[in-house]
Write an enzyme that holds these catalytic residues in place. Structure first.
Site, PDB file in Angstrom:
ATOM      1  N   ILE A   1     165.173 -36.435  40.735  1.00 44.51           N
ATOM      2  CA  ILE A   1     163.891 -37.131  40.904  1.00 44.51           C
ATOM      3  C   ILE A   1     163.023 -36.757  39.705  1.00 44.51           C
ATOM      4  O   ILE A   1     162.701 -35.578  39.516  1.00 44.51           O
ATOM      5  CB  ILE A   1     163.206 -36.716  42.229  1.00 44.51           C
ATOM      6  CG1 ILE A   1     164.088 -37.083  43.440  1.00 44.51           C
ATOM      7  CG2 ILE A   1     161.823 -37.335  42.349  1.00 44.51           C
ATOM      8  CD1 ILE A   1     164.370 -38.565  43.629  1.00 44.51           C
TER       9      ILE A   1
ATOM     10  N   HIS B   1     151.784 -36.170  55.337  1.00 41.21           N
ATOM     11  CA  HIS B   1     150.467 -36.740  55.642  1.00 41.21           C
ATOM     12  C   HIS B   1     149.782 -37.177  54.361  1.00 41.21           C
ATOM     13  O   HIS B   1     149.887 -36.514  53.317  1.00 41.21           O
ATOM     14  CB  HIS B   1     149.610 -35.799  56.490  1.00 41.21           C
ATOM     15  CG  HIS B   1     149.010 -34.615  55.799  1.00 41.21           C
ATOM     16  ND1 HIS B   1     147.808 -34.665  55.118  1.00 41.21           N
ATOM     17  CD2 HIS B   1     149.420 -33.325  55.697  1.00 41.21           C
ATOM     18  CE1 HIS B   1     147.511 -33.455  54.643  1.00 41.21           C
ATOM     19  NE2 HIS B   1     148.476 -32.624  54.972  1.00 41.21           N
TER      20      HIS B   1
ATOM     21  N   ASP C   1     147.479 -30.939  48.707  1.00 38.06           N
ATOM     22  CA  ASP C   1     147.450 -31.139  50.175  1.00 38.06           C
ATOM     23  C   ASP C   1     146.836 -32.488  50.508  1.00 38.06           C
ATOM     24  O   ASP C   1     145.630 -32.574  50.676  1.00 38.06           O
ATOM     25  CB  ASP C   1     146.659 -29.991  50.811  1.00 38.06           C
ATOM     26  CG  ASP C   1     146.668 -30.057  52.323  1.00 38.06           C
ATOM     27  OD1 ASP C   1     147.486 -30.794  52.890  1.00 38.06           O
ATOM     28  OD2 ASP C   1     145.835 -29.353  52.940  1.00 38.06           O
TER      29      ASP C   1
ATOM     30  N   GLU D   1     146.162 -36.106  59.753  1.00 38.34           N
ATOM     31  CA  GLU D   1     146.815 -34.808  60.021  1.00 38.34           C
ATOM     32  C   GLU D   1     145.784 -33.704  60.033  1.00 38.34           C
ATOM     33  O   GLU D   1     145.839 -32.766  60.838  1.00 38.34           O
ATOM     34  CB  GLU D   1     147.880 -34.522  58.942  1.00 38.34           C
ATOM     35  CG  GLU D   1     148.702 -33.253  59.199  1.00 38.34           C
ATOM     36  CD  GLU D   1     148.146 -31.971  58.585  1.00 38.34           C
ATOM     37  OE1 GLU D   1     148.739 -30.903  58.796  1.00 38.34           O
ATOM     38  OE2 GLU D   1     147.102 -32.039  57.882  1.00 38.34           O
TER      39      GLU D   1
ATOM     40  N   ASP E   1     154.655 -31.112  53.370  1.00 33.13           N
ATOM     41  CA  ASP E   1     153.210 -30.905  53.322  1.00 33.13           C
ATOM     42  C   ASP E   1     152.961 -29.742  52.361  1.00 33.13           C
ATOM     43  O   ASP E   1     153.355 -28.606  52.651  1.00 33.13           O
ATOM     44  CB  ASP E   1     152.712 -30.572  54.749  1.00 33.13           C
ATOM     45  CG  ASP E   1     151.198 -30.471  54.858  1.00 33.13           C
ATOM     46  OD1 ASP E   1     150.511 -30.628  53.841  1.00 33.13           O
ATOM     47  OD2 ASP E   1     150.720 -30.240  55.989  1.00 33.13           O
TER      48      ASP E   1
ATOM     49  N   ASP F   1     158.598 -30.297  41.004  1.00 34.54           N
ATOM     50  CA  ASP F   1     159.886 -30.847  40.557  1.00 34.54           C
ATOM     51  C   ASP F   1     161.025 -30.373  41.463  1.00 34.54           C
ATOM     52  O   ASP F   1     161.811 -31.176  41.978  1.00 34.54           O
ATOM     53  CB  ASP F   1     160.132 -30.415  39.104  1.00 34.54           C
ATOM     54  CG  ASP F   1     161.358 -31.096  38.504  1.00 34.54           C
ATOM     55  OD1 ASP F   1     161.814 -32.120  39.059  1.00 34.54           O
ATOM     56  OD2 ASP F   1     161.870 -30.592  37.485  1.00 34.54           O
TER      57      ASP F   1
ATOM     58  N   ASP G   1     163.241 -32.720  44.090  1.00 34.09           N
ATOM     59  CA  ASP G   1     164.708 -32.796  43.989  1.00 34.09           C
ATOM     60  C   ASP G   1     165.360 -32.335  45.295  1.00 34.09           C
ATOM     61  O   ASP G   1     166.387 -32.878  45.713  1.00 34.09           O
ATOM     62  CB  ASP G   1     165.209 -31.957  42.810  1.00 34.09           C
ATOM     63  CG  ASP G   1     164.815 -32.574  41.465  1.00 34.09           C
ATOM     64  OD1 ASP G   1     164.574 -33.789  41.405  1.00 34.09           O
ATOM     65  OD2 ASP G   1     164.735 -31.822  40.472  1.00 34.09           O
TER      66      ASP G   1
HETATM   67  N1  DTR Z   1     149.117 -28.326  57.655  1.00 30.67           N
HETATM   68  C1  DTR Z   1     148.603 -27.902  56.372  1.00 30.67           C
HETATM   69  C2  DTR Z   1     148.565 -26.459  56.103  1.00 30.67           C
HETATM   70  C3  DTR Z   1     149.749 -25.652  56.389  1.00 30.67           C
HETATM   71  C4  DTR Z   1     149.650 -24.384  56.733  1.00 30.67           C
HETATM   72  N2  DTR Z   1     150.878 -23.903  56.945  1.00 30.67           N
HETATM   73  C5  DTR Z   1     151.796 -24.818  56.748  1.00 30.67           C
HETATM   74  C6  DTR Z   1     153.179 -24.763  56.818  1.00 30.67           C
HETATM   75  C7  DTR Z   1     153.900 -25.881  56.552  1.00 30.67           C
HETATM   76  C8  DTR Z   1     153.259 -27.044  56.171  1.00 30.67           C
HETATM   77  C9  DTR Z   1     151.876 -27.092  56.091  1.00 30.67           C
HETATM   78  C10 DTR Z   1     151.135 -25.965  56.378  1.00 30.67           C
HETATM   79  C11 DTR Z   1     147.327 -28.616  56.044  1.00 30.67           C
HETATM   80  O1  DTR Z   1     147.442 -29.802  55.938  1.00 30.67           O
HETATM   81  O2  DTR Z   1     146.234 -28.053  55.875  1.00 30.67           O
HETATM   82 ZN    ZN Z   2     145.217 -29.448  54.834  1.00 34.98          ZN
HETATM   83 ZN    ZN Z   3     148.555 -30.602  54.596  1.00 31.60          ZN
HETATM   84 CA    CA Z   4     163.605 -33.469  39.035  1.00 29.96          CA
END
Ligand code: DTR
Ligand code: ZN
Ligand code: ZN
Ligand code: CA
Length: 323
Positions: free
Chosen positions: A50, A131, A143, A177, A206, A308, A312
């Site tokens: 990718i 999300h 995020d 989310e 995420d 990256d 992948d």
């Molecule tokens: N849900 C996320 C933050 C988050 C915290 N721990 C994890 C573990 C795995 C994925 C995401 C997260 C947020 O959107 O803030």
């Molecule tokens: Zn978040």
């Molecule tokens: Zn998140």
């Molecule tokens: Ca790659």
């Protein structure tokens, strides 16, 4: 088919879609560069690399969307819907069957974007999701622009390669989310139990591009875990089970109804330890993502290497688990 429906009719949309899923994927021979040699099955091929430049180009576009819409892409704000529209257009152009599922939360309309790749066994559906909403504080590029862009580019790679997996592939981008896994829960609740039971696995992405990141593989379904872990250890990258995340992202909506889940995470607000620096480099005593839920979660808040490798790993897991 383009659907934009209120919540009550989302079930009807899912049923209508089911009829489309048995249709054939676009012929591999129609894709430039796709394998055409007799006896060469696309199914047997390994996942492609990718290109991280493509993933970053998606992030640049999400950043522009935030900048043009008051600095964020949060539920109920114009930057969220603009993000959905942008991704939908890319997926439609690549040959996906997209559905926008509307839901209502605290009086505000939210949206999930679902993209089905035509073909594969409709009774064995492999899903990958991320999300797409940010918090209101910023653009949400790590995020969760990162997971959103990683699965988008994997979906586009599926189309480019004319991939014909044994299972049916479905990609999803969730709304709200950040307000409590609202969009993914609404999707799972809207599925008739017959459709729910066809989902053989759900992979969640995420925060996959932390600047001071690590590689945390969800310690859940063993097959999904080993596909993600297998890729990373194969390129010499150590992993740890995720302990910051149980129940904290959209995989929980699926796990709650008994669907096997897994995923990858490069860390959020916790501090990296000295032992983790030995493994992965970076800075001890500093957060994996120092801009977690902050205004500085911009395009500058992305680690190209974590992004990256994670992207992948997504492709590897999708190719492996769908065959
Ligand atoms: N849900 C996320 C933050 C988050 C915290 N721990 C994890 C573990 C795995 C994925 C995401 C997260 C947020 O959107 O803030
Ligand atoms: Zn978040
Ligand atoms: Zn998140
Ligand atoms: Ca790659």
């Amino acid at each position: 088919m383009k659907i934009s429906l209120p919540r009550r009719t989302a079930t009807a949309a899912v049923i209508a879609l089911a009829g489309l899923l048995a249709t054939t994927a676009p012929a591999a021979s129609a894709v430039p560069g796709a394998p055409t040699a007799p006896g060469t099955s696309a199914r047997a091929l390994a996942a492609p690399d990718i290109p991280v430049t493509n993933v970053k180009a998606h992030l640049t576009q999400l950043q522009s969307i935030a900048t043009a819409n008051g600095g964020n892409r949060a539920h109920g704000r114009p930057g969220y819907k603009a993000s959905v529209d942008h991704l939908k257009a890319k997926l439609d152009a690549a040959g996906f069957i997209t559905t926008v599922q509307q839901f209502s939360y605290l009086g505000t309309t939210g949206y999930n974007l679902i993209a089905d790749w035509p073909g594969g066994d409709p009774n064995r559906v492999l899903m990958a999701g991320a999300h797409l909403d940010s918090v209101t504080a910023g653009a949400g590029i790590n995020d969760n622009g990162s997971g959103s862009a990683g699965i988008l580019e994997t979906a586009l790679a599926v189309a480019r390669e004319g991939f014909k997996p044994a299972k049916h592939l479905r990609f999803a981008w969730w709304g709200a989310e950040e307000l409590g896994l609202i969009g993914s829960r609404d999707y799972v609740n809207s599925l008739p139990s017959t459709e729910r039971s066809k989902i053989s696995g759900y992979l969640n992405f995420d925060m996959i591009g932390a600047t001071n990141g690590g590689y945390f593989v969800y310690d859940d379904d063993p097959a999904i875990e080993s596909a993600l872990k297998g890729y990373l250890t194969g390129i010499g990258v150590a992993t740890e089970p995720d302990t910051e995340g149980d129940g904290r992202s959209d995989h929980a909506s699926f796990k709650n109804v008994g669907i096997p889940v897994g995923g990858l995470f490069t860390g959020a607000g916790r501090l990296k330890t000295a032992a983790q620096v030995q493994k992965w480099g970076g800075t001890a005593g500093r957060a994996f993502d120092p801009c977690y839920h902050r205004a500085c979660d911009t395009l500058a808040n992305i680690g190209d290497t974590t992004l990256d490798r994670s992207s992948d790993a997504i492709a590897h897991a999708i190719w492996t688990l769908s065959n």
